[in-house]
Design a protein around this motif. Structure first.
Motif, PDB file in Angstrom:
ATOM      1  N   LEU A  23       0.830  -1.212   0.000  1.00  0.00           N
ATOM      2  CA  LEU A  23       0.000   0.000   0.000  1.00  0.00           C
ATOM      3  C   LEU A  23       0.865   1.262   0.000  1.00  0.00           C
ATOM      4  N   ALA A  64      -6.645   5.279   3.668  1.00  0.00           N
ATOM      5  CA  ALA A  64      -6.515   4.633   2.359  1.00  0.00           C
ATOM      6  C   ALA A  64      -7.058   3.208   2.426  1.00  0.00           C
ATOM      7  N   LYS A 114      -5.810   5.262  -2.917  1.00  0.00           N
ATOM      8  CA  LYS A 114      -4.523   4.561  -2.858  1.00  0.00           C
ATOM      9  C   LYS A 114      -3.716   4.923  -4.099  1.00  0.00           C
TER      10      LYS A 114
END
Lengths: 311, 254
Positions: free
Chosen positions: B23, B62, B69
């Protein structure tokens, strides 16, 4: 018919003729729509944007008139004038959005810039129109401060229908609107997009603004969107009740303003409506059970009494 | 009765409540979270810790789709958020909402039922009863009809917890739940969170106070733009990892 000695009550009792009755009921529905929609705008803290939006309608009104005249019409079609107003309001809204998200300009400055520039542009266009001999430009300035007098039957129907539709849609979508207004981040996690919900709210505000353009006028329509919710907030701590009270105050102001205007056609309808809404605000400020000044003073006095009693 | 369910133990042992892989989050041109992997299991309580600007809140937001993202994959119980929104509850920072809003405690808790009610669903007495059960669970029964602004900071945080319970969440993601509450209130909140964890829920909280980590949490994720360490407090919450997270100067905070 009521006695001729009391003509001013005729309009308030819907006895001043079919047309006047339609206009009065239409502007009542408009007031309800403005109060209801304005409450969600107020809870989302976006009230001021509606001011930019309203002022940004003016260039569109002028341009739509010019276009109709250029095509050989008299430029008096309310629906077409409103289409023009709607398009230029959307352009103004887009400007506010771009200025506040893509530049470092804060939202209030963006609103101020768009509001004044589009109003200036609109006034210039209206001035140009007044120098023309074509078309029937008389009445365009009614869009500034509103005039219910001399309104066509079809105009009144349009306003009533527009107001009722907007109010109904807002009430139908109250849950996502409230969710986003209270906690946009949480709303997003529940699958309610704040951006899309805000857009929907803005479209509804635009619909109310356009509906109210003829009756209240673009300078004062913002007052009808802001004052009823602020007054209603003094009556309750529950969003649903605030929405209902705001709709009631807006409706009463719309009704009273249009009726007064039918009695005294020289009165600017918008100004009367806004003053009536303001009167409701003053009353709410004094006696509103949740936050009104008098109930607050009474509660304090009672608390002091408790202190004295125990001490 | 108290509205909690035990999570099927088989699922909770094999599939993480939340798994994050690769991420990354960026604002404008700055990467605030870079290529973070993390797994959070049911029945655990994890602190996300790191210095200011380390991307803790951004990671949370996110993960929940509140901010976009840049890259990476997020799965709750092995599925994308869109398909199991009810099981995932976000508990925002208290300062993020307007407490002057015309809403009572029960109104906010009923917002947790949005997934069930949708836009047009009718609110039934059974819904209100469930909301009241959740309010009882966090000890606010006497305040259910109060306007939310009349509550203390700790009570406001508990309103959010009740809302998470009302949506029947199996994982709670909290953004600084102890910000601005006094020590006694903090203890009470921790007790509620421990109870929720012990019923099998996953608790993930952005946390600031390093001193209370071992007492409150069983897992940690040390974050400073990237993942520094992750795992049980006993093995991951080390002097060395903290020094790396906060820089050598920051280690003095412990």
């Amino acid at each position: 018919m009521a006695p001729a000695a009391l003509p001013m009550f005729d309009a308030f009792l819907l006895q001043a003729g079919y047309n006047a009755t339609l206009v009065t009921l239409g502007s009542m529905l408009l007031g309800v729509a403005a109060g209801v929609t304005g409450t969600f705008l107020y809870l989302r803290k976006r009230s001021l944007i509606s001011d930019a939006l309203a002022h940004a309608t003016l260039p569109g009104v002028g341009l739509a008139f010019l276009l109709m005249v250029a095509l050989g019409g008299d430029g008096r079609s309310l629906p077409l004038l409103l289409v023009g107003a709607g398009l230029s309001a959307l352009a103004g809204l887009l400007c506010v959005h771009l200025l506040s998200t893509r530049t470092r300009l804060p939202l209030d400055a963006a609103v101020g810039a768009v509001l004044s520039v589009s109003y200036g542009l609109g006034i210039v266009i209206l001035t140009v129109i007044q120098t023309l001999s074509a078309g029937r430009q008389a009445g365009l300035e009614g869009f500034l401060l509103g005039s219910a007098a001399g309104m066509l039957r079809s105009d009144a129907l349009l306003i009533g229908f527009g107001g009722a539709t907007a109010a109904l849609l807002v009430i139908l979508f109250r849950r996502p609107l409230l969710l986003v207004a209270f906690d946009a981040g949480y709303a997003a996690t529940r699958g309610v997009s704040p951006a899309r919900t805000d857009l929907m709210l803005m479209v509804l505000v635009l619909a109310v603004t356009l509906t109210g353009l003829k009756v209240v006028g673009l300078i004062l329509i913002v007052a009808l969107l802001i004052i009823p919710p602020v007054a209603a907030r003094l009556w309750s701590d529950r969003a649903g009740v605030v929405v209902a009270v705001a709709g009631g105050i807006g409706g009463a102001a719309g009704y009273g303003g249009a009726a007064a205007s039918a009695t005294a056609p020289d009165l600017p309808t918008g100004a009367v409506i806004v003053l009536l809404a303001f009167a409701a605000f003053v009353i709410s400020l004094l006696v509103g059970p949740v936050r009104g000044l008098i109930p607050q003073a009474l509660r304090r006095a009672r608390m002091r009494g408790h202190l004295d009693g125990t001490g | 009765m108290i509205p909690h369910r035990q999570i099927a133990p088989v699922a909770s042992l094999t599939v993480p409540a939340l798994s994050i892989s690769g991420l990354s989050v960026a604002y404008d041109d700055a990467i605030v979270v870079g290529d973070v992997d993390a797994r959070f299991m049911s029945g655990t309580m994890t602190a996300i810790i790191g210095p200011n600007g380390a991307g803790k809140s951004s990671l949370l937001k996110a993960t929940l789709g509140i901010v976009p993202k840049l890259a990476g994959h997020v799965a709750f119980f092995g599925e994308p958020l869109e398909t199991i929104r009810d099981r995932v509850a976000y508990v925002p920072q208290r300062a993020g909402v307007d407490w002057d809003f015309p809403a009572r405690v029960i109104d906010v808790v009923l917002m947790g039922l949005y997934g069930e009610l949708g836009i047009f669903g009718r609110l039934r007495p059974s819904h209100e009863k469930r909301a009241m059960d959740c309010i009882a669970r966090v000890g606010l029964t006497d305040f259910a009809r109060r306007q939310i602004g009349a509550l203390s900071g700790g009570q406001q945080q508990r309103v959010f917890l009740a809302r998470a319970l009302a949506q029947r969440a199996d994982i709670l993601l909290l953004d600084e739940p102890f910000a601005g509450v006094d020590a006694a209130t903090e203890k009470a909140l921790v007790q509620v969170l421990h109870a929720l964890r012990d019923e099998g829920r996953a608790i993930v909280a952005v946390h600031h106070d390093l001193a209370t980590v071992p007492a409150y949490f069983d897992h940690v994720l040390l974050l400073n733009r990237r993942r520094i360490a992750e795992g049980p407090v006993a093995t991951a919450f080390t002097e060395k990892a903290l020094a790396e997270t906060y820089g050598t100067r920051g280690a003095a905070h412990v």
